[in-house]
Design a protein around this motif. Structure first.
Motif, PDB file in Angstrom:
ATOM      1  N   UNK A  64       4.447   2.993  -5.002  1.00 55.29           N
ATOM      2  CA  UNK A  64       4.186   1.724  -4.318  1.00 55.29           C
ATOM      3  C   UNK A  64       2.988   1.872  -3.384  1.00 55.29           C
ATOM      4  N   UNK A  65       2.929   2.987  -2.664  1.00 54.99           N
ATOM      5  CA  UNK A  65       1.774   3.257  -1.802  1.00 54.99           C
ATOM      6  C   UNK A  65       0.493   3.251  -2.630  1.00 54.99           C
ATOM      7  N   UNK A  66       0.552   3.870  -3.808  1.00 56.36           N
ATOM      8  CA  UNK A  66      -0.623   3.913  -4.679  1.00 56.36           C
ATOM      9  C   UNK A  66      -1.002   2.520  -5.171  1.00 56.36           C
ATOM     10  N   UNK A  67      -0.008   1.757  -5.625  1.00 56.21           N
ATOM     11  CA  UNK A  67      -0.284   0.430  -6.182  1.00 56.21           C
ATOM     12  C   UNK A  67      -0.837  -0.526  -5.135  1.00 56.21           C
ATOM     13  N   UNK A  68      -0.424  -0.331  -3.887  1.00 56.45           N
ATOM     14  CA  UNK A  68      -0.834  -1.242  -2.810  1.00 56.45           C
ATOM     15  C   UNK A  68      -1.949  -0.667  -1.946  1.00 56.45           C
ATOM     16  N   UNK A  69      -2.499   0.474  -2.325  1.00 53.87           N
ATOM     17  CA  UNK A  69      -3.526   1.131  -1.507  1.00 53.87           C
ATOM     18  C   UNK A  69      -3.056   1.313  -0.069  1.00 53.87           C
ATOM     19  N   UNK A  70      -1.763   1.561   0.092  1.00 50.99           N
ATOM     20  CA  UNK A  70      -1.226   1.811   1.423  1.00 50.99           C
ATOM     21  C   UNK A  70      -0.805   0.584   2.202  1.00 50.99           C
ATOM     22  N   UNK A  71      -0.942  -0.595   1.624  1.00 54.61           N
ATOM     23  CA  UNK A  71      -0.563  -1.830   2.340  1.00 54.61           C
ATOM     24  C   UNK A  71       0.950  -2.029   2.225  1.00 54.61           C
ATOM     25  N   UNK A  72       1.682  -1.112   2.795  1.00 56.83           N
ATOM     26  CA  UNK A  72       3.137  -1.089   2.694  1.00 56.83           C
ATOM     27  C   UNK A  72       3.727  -1.273   4.086  1.00 56.83           C
ATOM     28  N   UNK A  92      -9.484 -10.090 -10.327  1.00 58.16           N
ATOM     29  CA  UNK A  92     -10.646  -9.826  -9.489  1.00 58.16           C
ATOM     30  C   UNK A  92     -10.471  -8.762  -8.436  1.00 58.16           C
ATOM     31  N   UNK A  93      -9.334  -8.094  -8.419  1.00 55.08           N
ATOM     32  CA  UNK A  93      -9.154  -6.992  -7.481  1.00 55.08           C
ATOM     33  C   UNK A  93      -8.577  -7.377  -6.141  1.00 55.08           C
ATOM     34  N   UNK A  94      -7.787  -8.448  -6.081  1.00 53.42           N
ATOM     35  CA  UNK A  94      -7.173  -8.851  -4.814  1.00 53.42           C
ATOM     36  C   UNK A  94      -6.160  -7.799  -4.358  1.00 53.42           C
ATOM     37  N   UNK A  95      -5.916  -7.696  -3.049  1.00 53.90           N
ATOM     38  CA  UNK A  95      -4.960  -6.702  -2.550  1.00 53.90           C
ATOM     39  C   UNK A  95      -3.516  -7.088  -2.835  1.00 53.90           C
ATOM     40  N   UNK A  96      -2.679  -6.077  -2.956  1.00 55.64           N
ATOM     41  CA  UNK A  96      -1.244  -6.259  -3.133  1.00 55.64           C
ATOM     42  C   UNK A  96      -0.543  -5.679  -1.910  1.00 55.64           C
ATOM     43  N   UNK A  97       0.367  -6.450  -1.326  1.00 54.82           N
ATOM     44  CA  UNK A  97       1.111  -6.016  -0.146  1.00 54.82           C
ATOM     45  C   UNK A  97       2.578  -5.810  -0.514  1.00 54.82           C
ATOM     46  N   UNK A  98       3.185  -4.784   0.056  1.00 54.15           N
ATOM     47  CA  UNK A  98       4.608  -4.520  -0.146  1.00 54.15           C
ATOM     48  C   UNK A  98       5.346  -4.673   1.177  1.00 54.15           C
ATOM     49  N   UNK A  99       6.479  -5.348   1.127  1.00 51.20           N
ATOM     50  CA  UNK A  99       7.378  -5.440   2.273  1.00 51.20           C
ATOM     51  C   UNK A  99       8.704  -4.837   1.824  1.00 51.20           C
ATOM     52  N   UNK A 100       9.045  -3.671   2.362  1.00 50.33           N
ATOM     53  CA  UNK A 100      10.180  -2.902   1.869  1.00 50.33           C
ATOM     54  C   UNK A 100      11.287  -2.792   2.907  1.00 50.33           C
ATOM     55  N   UNK A 101      12.506  -2.636   2.421  1.00 51.41           N
ATOM     56  CA  UNK A 101      13.656  -2.410   3.292  1.00 51.41           C
ATOM     57  C   UNK A 101      14.654  -1.538   2.553  1.00 51.41           C
ATOM     58  N   UNK A 102      15.409  -0.750   3.301  1.00 48.74           N
ATOM     59  CA  UNK A 102      16.450   0.073   2.709  1.00 48.74           C
ATOM     60  C   UNK A 102      16.042   1.525   2.551  1.00 48.74           C
ATOM     61  N   UNK A 103      17.035   2.413   2.659  1.00 52.97           N
ATOM     62  CA  UNK A 103      16.762   3.849   2.605  1.00 52.97           C
ATOM     63  C   UNK A 103      16.531   4.362   1.191  1.00 52.97           C
ATOM     64  N   UNK A 104      16.706   3.508   0.193  1.00 53.30           N
ATOM     65  CA  UNK A 104      16.372   3.933  -1.162  1.00 53.30           C
ATOM     66  C   UNK A 104      14.910   4.312  -1.296  1.00 53.30           C
ATOM     67  N   UNK A 140       3.448  -1.853  -9.740  1.00 47.37           N
ATOM     68  CA  UNK A 140       2.414  -1.435 -10.690  1.00 47.37           C
ATOM     69  C   UNK A 140       1.976  -2.614 -11.549  1.00 47.37           C
ATOM     70  N   UNK A 141       2.928  -3.460 -11.929  1.00 48.41           N
ATOM     71  CA  UNK A 141       2.590  -4.654 -12.703  1.00 48.41           C
ATOM     72  C   UNK A 141       1.724  -5.607 -11.887  1.00 48.41           C
ATOM     73  N   UNK A 142       2.076  -5.783 -10.606  1.00 45.31           N
ATOM     74  CA  UNK A 142       1.280  -6.658  -9.747  1.00 45.31           C
ATOM     75  C   UNK A 142      -0.121  -6.099  -9.557  1.00 45.31           C
ATOM     76  N   UNK A 143      -0.238  -4.782  -9.440  1.00 45.79           N
ATOM     77  CA  UNK A 143      -1.550  -4.159  -9.286  1.00 45.79           C
ATOM     78  C   UNK A 143      -2.420  -4.454 -10.509  1.00 45.79           C
ATOM     79  N   UNK A 144      -1.831  -4.336 -11.693  1.00 40.09           N
ATOM     80  CA  UNK A 144      -2.572  -4.621 -12.921  1.00 40.09           C
ATOM     81  C   UNK A 144      -3.031  -6.076 -12.954  1.00 40.09           C
ATOM     82  N   UNK A 145      -2.127  -6.991 -12.589  1.00 43.78           N
ATOM     83  CA  UNK A 145      -2.473  -8.410 -12.582  1.00 43.78           C
ATOM     84  C   UNK A 145      -3.518  -8.711 -11.508  1.00 43.78           C
ATOM     85  N   UNK A 146      -3.390  -8.074 -10.351  1.00 43.29           N
ATOM     86  CA  UNK A 146      -4.357  -8.291  -9.273  1.00 43.29           C
ATOM     87  C   UNK A 146      -5.750  -7.836  -9.691  1.00 43.29           C
ATOM     88  N   UNK A 147      -5.824  -6.728 -10.405  1.00 46.49           N
ATOM     89  CA  UNK A 147      -7.122  -6.257 -10.885  1.00 46.49           C
ATOM     90  C   UNK A 147      -7.697  -7.213 -11.924  1.00 46.49           C
TER      91      UNK A 147
END
Length: 205
Positions: free
Chosen positions: A175-183, A152-164, A142-149
């Motif tokens: 995370x899906x919301x913050x990255x517009x699905x780029x997970x 200028x609105x650059x995309x944020x990508x998430x690379x996740x691991x673990x069953x948490x 969420x913090x990265x999304x705010x900074x990205x906006x």
């Protein structure tokens, strides 16, 4: 208001990442704020949870994360992207699929830059094997999304691991919301990560 399950299934069945991102970006227009957490929760369950796998703890102080190894990964990343100038989606996918160690370098880079040194995207890698940790780490996106906006609105990508991250309502969903699905998810390394019990046995030995 559209049916939430139907929307989630449509997103999960999207034919491409671009289509998925486009559909997810319509959620704020289709649903009121009171319903959005439920929508992202359902999308996370239908489209992302099935990709997750355990990411077991490893014994600290591994050569993989010493300066020399990270330096080698950086050099490989540099060579594979022509000096970080070829960083389109197809090339980045190719590099990470065929040269997985480059992630050691990419995860240290806050954003990807173009020829004018203008940031074009942000990538954050997070592992979590319990829901509470995943929930806490979701705040970073969420913090990265705010900074990205702000930049200028650059995309944020998430690379996740673990069953948490199977905790969807207040962890994966945001995370899906913050990255517009780029997970994206990372496959656990074979032989590099140890189950907690095995790690404890090695430490005790």
């Amino acid at each position: 208001m559209p049916d939430i399950t139907e929307v989630a299934d449509q997103i999960a069945g999207a034919g491409s990442w671009d289509e998925r991102v486009s559909l997810i970006r319509t959620i704020p227009q289709e649903f009121g704020e009171a319903h959005r957490q439920t929508v992202y929760d359902r999308v996370a369950q239908r489209a992302y949870v099935k990709q997750l796998a355990p990411d077991f703890a490893y014994i600290h102080r591994r050569d993989d994360y010493e300066l020399a190894s990270v330096g080698d990964a950086y050099q490989l990343a540099n060579a594979s992207t022509s000096g970080f100038t070829e960083v389109g989606p197809a090339q980045m996918c190719h590099v990470m699929e065929h040269h997985g160690t480059t992630l050691r370098a990419f995860r240290l880079i806050v954003g990807f830059f173009d020829a004018q040194d203008v940031p074009r995207a942000m990538l954050e890698a997070k592992a979590a094997n319990d829901g509470g940790t995943a929930r806490d780490k979701a705040a970073r996106f969420r913090m990265l999304r705010t900074e990205a906006q702000r930049l200028g609105g650059m995309p944020v990508f998430a690379l996740l691991a673990g069953l948490g991250w199977t905790r969807t309502a207040d962890a994966l969903g945001p995370v899906v919301a913050a990255c517009d699905g780029r997970v994206h998810h990372r496959e656990p390394r074979r032989g590099g990560h140890l189950p907690a019990a095995a790690a404890a046995q090695r430490i005790a030995a």
